[in-house]
Design an enzyme around this catalytic site. Structure first.
Site, PDB file in Angstrom:
ATOM      1  N   ASN A   1       0.879  -1.173   0.000  1.00  0.00           N
ATOM      2  CA  ASN A   1       0.000   0.000   0.000  1.00  0.00           C
ATOM      3  C   ASN A   1       0.912   1.216   0.000  1.00  0.00           C
ATOM      4  O   ASN A   1       1.466   1.595   1.034  1.00  0.00           O
ATOM      5  CB  ASN A   1      -0.910  -0.009   1.224  1.00  0.00           C
ATOM      6  CG  ASN A   1      -1.922   1.128   1.219  1.00  0.00           C
ATOM      7  OD1 ASN A   1      -1.895   2.002   0.359  1.00  0.00           O
ATOM      8  ND2 ASN A   1      -2.822   1.133   2.187  1.00  0.00           N
TER       9      ASN A   1
ATOM     10  N   ARG B   1      -2.620  -2.164  -3.513  1.00  0.00           N
ATOM     11  CA  ARG B   1      -3.836  -1.371  -3.388  1.00  0.00           C
ATOM     12  C   ARG B   1      -3.720  -0.201  -4.356  1.00  0.00           C
ATOM     13  O   ARG B   1      -2.776   0.581  -4.312  1.00  0.00           O
ATOM     14  CB  ARG B   1      -3.996  -0.832  -1.970  1.00  0.00           C
ATOM     15  CG  ARG B   1      -5.256   0.009  -1.809  1.00  0.00           C
ATOM     16  CD  ARG B   1      -5.257   0.778  -0.513  1.00  0.00           C
ATOM     17  NE  ARG B   1      -6.468   1.578  -0.396  1.00  0.00           N
ATOM     18  CZ  ARG B   1      -6.560   2.674   0.346  1.00  0.00           C
ATOM     19  NH1 ARG B   1      -5.510   3.111   1.017  1.00  0.00           N
ATOM     20  NH2 ARG B   1      -7.685   3.336   0.411  1.00  0.00           N
TER      21      ARG B   1
ATOM     22  N   HIS C   1     -12.814   2.986  -0.644  1.00  0.00           N
ATOM     23  CA  HIS C   1     -12.749   2.033   0.479  1.00  0.00           C
ATOM     24  C   HIS C   1     -13.369   0.689   0.110  1.00  0.00           C
ATOM     25  O   HIS C   1     -13.798  -0.077   0.972  1.00  0.00           O
ATOM     26  CB  HIS C   1     -13.447   2.596   1.734  1.00  0.00           C
ATOM     27  CG  HIS C   1     -12.774   3.807   2.302  1.00  0.00           C
ATOM     28  ND1 HIS C   1     -13.478   4.915   2.740  1.00  0.00           N
ATOM     29  CD2 HIS C   1     -11.467   4.095   2.490  1.00  0.00           C
ATOM     30  CE1 HIS C   1     -12.644   5.829   3.180  1.00  0.00           C
ATOM     31  NE2 HIS C   1     -11.412   5.365   3.036  1.00  0.00           N
TER      32      HIS C   1
ATOM     33  N   GLY D   1     -12.304   6.216   9.618  1.00  0.00           N
ATOM     34  CA  GLY D   1     -10.901   6.382   9.959  1.00  0.00           C
ATOM     35  C   GLY D   1     -10.506   7.811   9.664  1.00  0.00           C
ATOM     36  O   GLY D   1     -11.340   8.709   9.650  1.00  0.00           O
ATOM     37  N   SER D   2      -9.230   8.041   9.409  1.00  0.00           N
ATOM     38  CA  SER D   2      -8.803   9.375   8.991  1.00  0.00           C
ATOM     39  C   SER D   2      -9.497   9.748   7.690  1.00  0.00           C
ATOM     40  O   SER D   2      -9.936  10.868   7.482  1.00  0.00           O
ATOM     41  CB  SER D   2      -7.291   9.411   8.816  1.00  0.00           C
ATOM     42  OG  SER D   2      -6.860  10.697   8.415  1.00  0.00           O
ATOM     43  N   GLY D   3      -9.590   8.759   6.789  1.00  0.00           N
ATOM     44  CA  GLY D   3     -10.502   8.842   5.663  1.00  0.00           C
ATOM     45  C   GLY D   3     -11.749   8.073   6.045  1.00  0.00           C
ATOM     46  O   GLY D   3     -11.652   6.994   6.621  1.00  0.00           O
TER      47      GLY D   3
ATOM     48  N   ARG E   1     -10.292  16.301   5.588  1.00  0.00           N
ATOM     49  CA  ARG E   1     -11.149  16.579   4.430  1.00  0.00           C
ATOM     50  C   ARG E   1     -12.554  16.948   4.911  1.00  0.00           C
ATOM     51  O   ARG E   1     -13.040  16.402   5.905  1.00  0.00           O
ATOM     52  CB  ARG E   1     -11.212  15.342   3.524  1.00  0.00           C
ATOM     53  CG  ARG E   1      -9.936  15.102   2.742  1.00  0.00           C
ATOM     54  CD  ARG E   1      -9.946  13.761   2.034  1.00  0.00           C
ATOM     55  NE  ARG E   1      -9.286  12.718   2.820  1.00  0.00           N
ATOM     56  CZ  ARG E   1      -9.277  11.428   2.506  1.00  0.00           C
ATOM     57  NH1 ARG E   1      -9.892  11.006   1.415  1.00  0.00           N
ATOM     58  NH2 ARG E   1      -8.655  10.559   3.268  1.00  0.00           N
TER      59      ARG E   1
ATOM     60  N   ASP F   1      -6.744  13.756  14.565  1.00  0.00           N
ATOM     61  CA  ASP F   1      -6.810  12.455  15.234  1.00  0.00           C
ATOM     62  C   ASP F   1      -7.960  12.453  16.233  1.00  0.00           C
ATOM     63  O   ASP F   1      -7.978  13.262  17.168  1.00  0.00           O
ATOM     64  CB  ASP F   1      -5.482  12.179  15.938  1.00  0.00           C
ATOM     65  CG  ASP F   1      -5.353  10.738  16.406  1.00  0.00           C
ATOM     66  OD1 ASP F   1      -6.330  10.201  16.973  1.00  0.00           O
ATOM     67  OD2 ASP F   1      -4.271  10.148  16.205  1.00  0.00           O
TER      68      ASP F   1
ATOM     69  N   ARG G   1      -8.588  10.545  18.640  1.00  0.00           N
ATOM     70  CA  ARG G   1      -8.146  10.324  20.013  1.00  0.00           C
ATOM     71  C   ARG G   1      -7.761  11.639  20.683  1.00  0.00           C
ATOM     72  O   ARG G   1      -8.100  11.874  21.847  1.00  0.00           O
ATOM     73  CB  ARG G   1      -6.973   9.342  20.042  1.00  0.00           C
ATOM     74  CG  ARG G   1      -7.347   7.929  19.622  1.00  0.00           C
ATOM     75  CD  ARG G   1      -6.125   7.088  19.336  1.00  0.00           C
ATOM     76  NE  ARG G   1      -5.367   7.609  18.196  1.00  0.00           N
ATOM     77  CZ  ARG G   1      -4.338   6.978  17.630  1.00  0.00           C
ATOM     78  NH1 ARG G   1      -3.944   5.805  18.103  1.00  0.00           N
ATOM     79  NH2 ARG G   1      -3.700   7.511  16.600  1.00  0.00           N
TER      80      ARG G   1
ATOM     81  N   VAL H   1     -11.313   4.544  13.632  1.00  0.00           N
ATOM     82  CA  VAL H   1     -12.251   5.202  14.538  1.00  0.00           C
ATOM     83  C   VAL H   1     -13.448   4.299  14.813  1.00  0.00           C
ATOM     84  O   VAL H   1     -13.895   4.163  15.956  1.00  0.00           O
ATOM     85  CB  VAL H   1     -12.709   6.552  13.952  1.00  0.00           C
ATOM     86  CG1 VAL H   1     -13.782   7.191  14.834  1.00  0.00           C
ATOM     87  CG2 VAL H   1     -11.524   7.499  13.803  1.00  0.00           C
TER      88      VAL H   1
ATOM     89  N   ASN I   1     -12.448   1.571  17.297  1.00  0.00           N
ATOM     90  CA  ASN I   1     -11.821   1.915  18.571  1.00  0.00           C
ATOM     91  C   ASN I   1     -12.493   3.018  19.369  1.00  0.00           C
ATOM     92  O   ASN I   1     -12.237   3.129  20.573  1.00  0.00           O
ATOM     93  CB  ASN I   1     -10.356   2.313  18.319  1.00  0.00           C
ATOM     94  CG  ASN I   1      -9.533   1.155  17.796  1.00  0.00           C
ATOM     95  OD1 ASN I   1      -9.432   0.133  18.439  1.00  0.00           O
ATOM     96  ND2 ASN I   1      -8.978   1.315  16.606  1.00  0.00           N
TER      97      ASN I   1
ATOM     98  N   GLU J   1      -8.077  -4.968   4.792  1.00  0.00           N
ATOM     99  CA  GLU J   1      -7.895  -4.709   3.366  1.00  0.00           C
ATOM    100  C   GLU J   1      -6.711  -5.496   2.804  1.00  0.00           C
ATOM    101  O   GLU J   1      -6.752  -5.959   1.661  1.00  0.00           O
ATOM    102  CB  GLU J   1      -7.703  -3.209   3.141  1.00  0.00           C
ATOM    103  CG  GLU J   1      -8.925  -2.382   3.480  1.00  0.00           C
ATOM    104  CD  GLU J   1      -8.604  -0.918   3.740  1.00  0.00           C
ATOM    105  OE1 GLU J   1      -9.050  -0.072   2.964  1.00  0.00           O
ATOM    106  OE2 GLU J   1      -7.905  -0.640   4.733  1.00  0.00           O
TER     107      GLU J   1
END
Length: 408
Positions: free
Chosen positions: A16, A101, A189, A218-220, A249, A291, A293, A337, A340, A387
């Site tokens: 990746n 990927r 995704h 997630g972040s994306g 984004r 993030d 978190r 995300v 978790n 993935e």
């Protein structure tokens, strides 16, 4: 160098590639359905100060190498180092293929494909559709071909899973000639959603043909409506900018905002790209971090607002996708995300209570597979995505198909 063979110790390298990093995983096993990861790692700092790190299946660090000051090996040299390290570390393994990927497959690529010079040229034509991702995916394939030309490479596309969507889910309300040029909703995704589509019937067989919304957060971040394991609709569109707010984004934004910024603020294409890909989302709203978190642990009001905005939009999109496919039988949370964040899952479920969604607080805190409360009309799950495993399965599947065709 690792040699090719047909032994039961066959190994598949999954790559990746990003702009300054290359994540990798080596799978080993007797068949595409029996593979397991044996090493994972990454090469970071590509172009500046490269560093090679790797861990074994138990997550113990087994390699950590940085190049000396003044040394700045390029991708071919770094991949050569990786392949030599695999050969030295997994002495009983035989590398049979590498799977990549690839973010965008356009309308041409709806399934994994063997990488050839012609395929690489076709992928180059797709760079305008994914300018921040596609060039790095292609660069890794070209570099690996340079270092190890006899190793089969397979491209696996994040857009392919969404090819099953009906035309109304794929089409913008723009002139038909522009749609014919490829300006349409592709979705992303897909490798993650495809893995969940395979995994969910194992977790809950009664949902094999159900109406399910999967939240890849997630972040994306994006969401996908799946009916019977097939993509019906998704929140990302022509690019990976649409849908819910993400780490950096903005998600869905009125196109008039961009026209305003161009006319009134003098923004050009490069400035808009930087704003939309790197300065917006959770980072832009919080002024603190991209993030989740960090945001959850912060006392800043703006951080709490960013989390609330994220949860608001995720819940809104779950409801919209349920309407798009005509029902909602289950909700799945996945990715960093989604897997978790107890808070995000809880807040999204609260906002969907009118749909009969309710989660059990203890199960949610414990990150159980099924976190819905007994009274919930809609079951809710946490299913970790994989993935890399999906790419390895596709890669070995293509190789096996080619072998059967040659034997026929």
């Amino acid at each position: 160098m690792v040699a090719l063979s047909n032994s039961s110790e066959d190994a598949c390298l999954v790559i990746n590639a990003g702009s300054s990093s290359l994540k990798f995983c080596v799978f080993q096993g007797g068949s595409a359905t029996e593979i397991e990861p044996v090493v994972t790692g990454q090469i970071s700092g590509i172009g500046t100060a490269p560093r090679f790190e790797a861990k074994d299946a138990a997550r113990h660090k087994i390699a950590d190498h940085s190049w000396a000051d003044g040394e700045n090996p390029g991708r071919p040299e770094l991949l050569h180092h990786l392949l030599d390290w695999i050969g030295d570390t997994l002495k009983s393994a035989t590398l049979v293929a590498a799977g990549h990927r690839v973010v965008h497959g356009g309308t041409r690529f709806s399934a994994p494909v063997r990488v050839t010079p012609a395929v690489l040229d076709q992928l180059e034509e797709l760079i305008p559709l994914a300018p921040l991702h596609e060039p790095h995916n292609i660069a890794a394939m070209r570099a690996l071909a340079q270092v190890y030309p006899s190793l089969p490479q397979i491209a696996c596309f994040d857009t392919a899973f969404h090819q099953t969507q009906p035309w109304q889910s794929q089409t913008f309300a723009i002139p038909r000639e522009l749609t014919a040029e490829g300006i349409r909703r592709y979705g992303f995704h897909g490798l993650s959603y495809e893995y969940i589509a395979h995994r969910l019937p194992q977790v809950a067989p009664e949902l094999a043909n159900a109406h399910v919304v999967v939240c890849h957060l997630g972040s994306g971040a994006s969401l996908c409506a799946m009916r019977g394991g097939h993509s019906v609709d998704t929140t990302m569109g022509f690019t990976a900018l649409d849908g819910v707010p993400m780490g950096t984004r903005p998600g869905a934004i009125d196109p008039g905002v961009l026209i305003y910024l161009m006319r009134e603020k003098g923004y050009g294409a490069d400035e808009l790209e930087k704003l939309l890909y790197h300065k917006s989302g959770m980072l832009g709203v919080s002024g603190l971090s991209n993030d989740m978190r960090d945001l959850e642990n912060s006392d800043l009001p703006a951080a709490a607002e960013a989390v609330e905005l994220f949860c608001h939009n995720v819940a809104k999109q779950v409801a919209a996708l349920a309407g798009s496919m005509g029902g909602l039988d289950a909700v799945v949370f996945t990715a960093g995300v989604g897997e978790n964040s107890t808070l995000v899952r809880s807040r999204v479920a609260e906002k969907l209570s009118w749909l009969g969604v309710a989660i059990d607080p203890a199960a949610n805190r414990a990150k159980a597979t099924r976190i819905s409360a007994q009274e919930s009309r809609v079951p809710v799950f946490i299913i970790p995505t994989d993935e890399e495993r999906m790419i390895a399965r596709h890669t070995l599947g293509v190789i096996a198909t080619e072998q059967l065709e040659r034997a026929a």
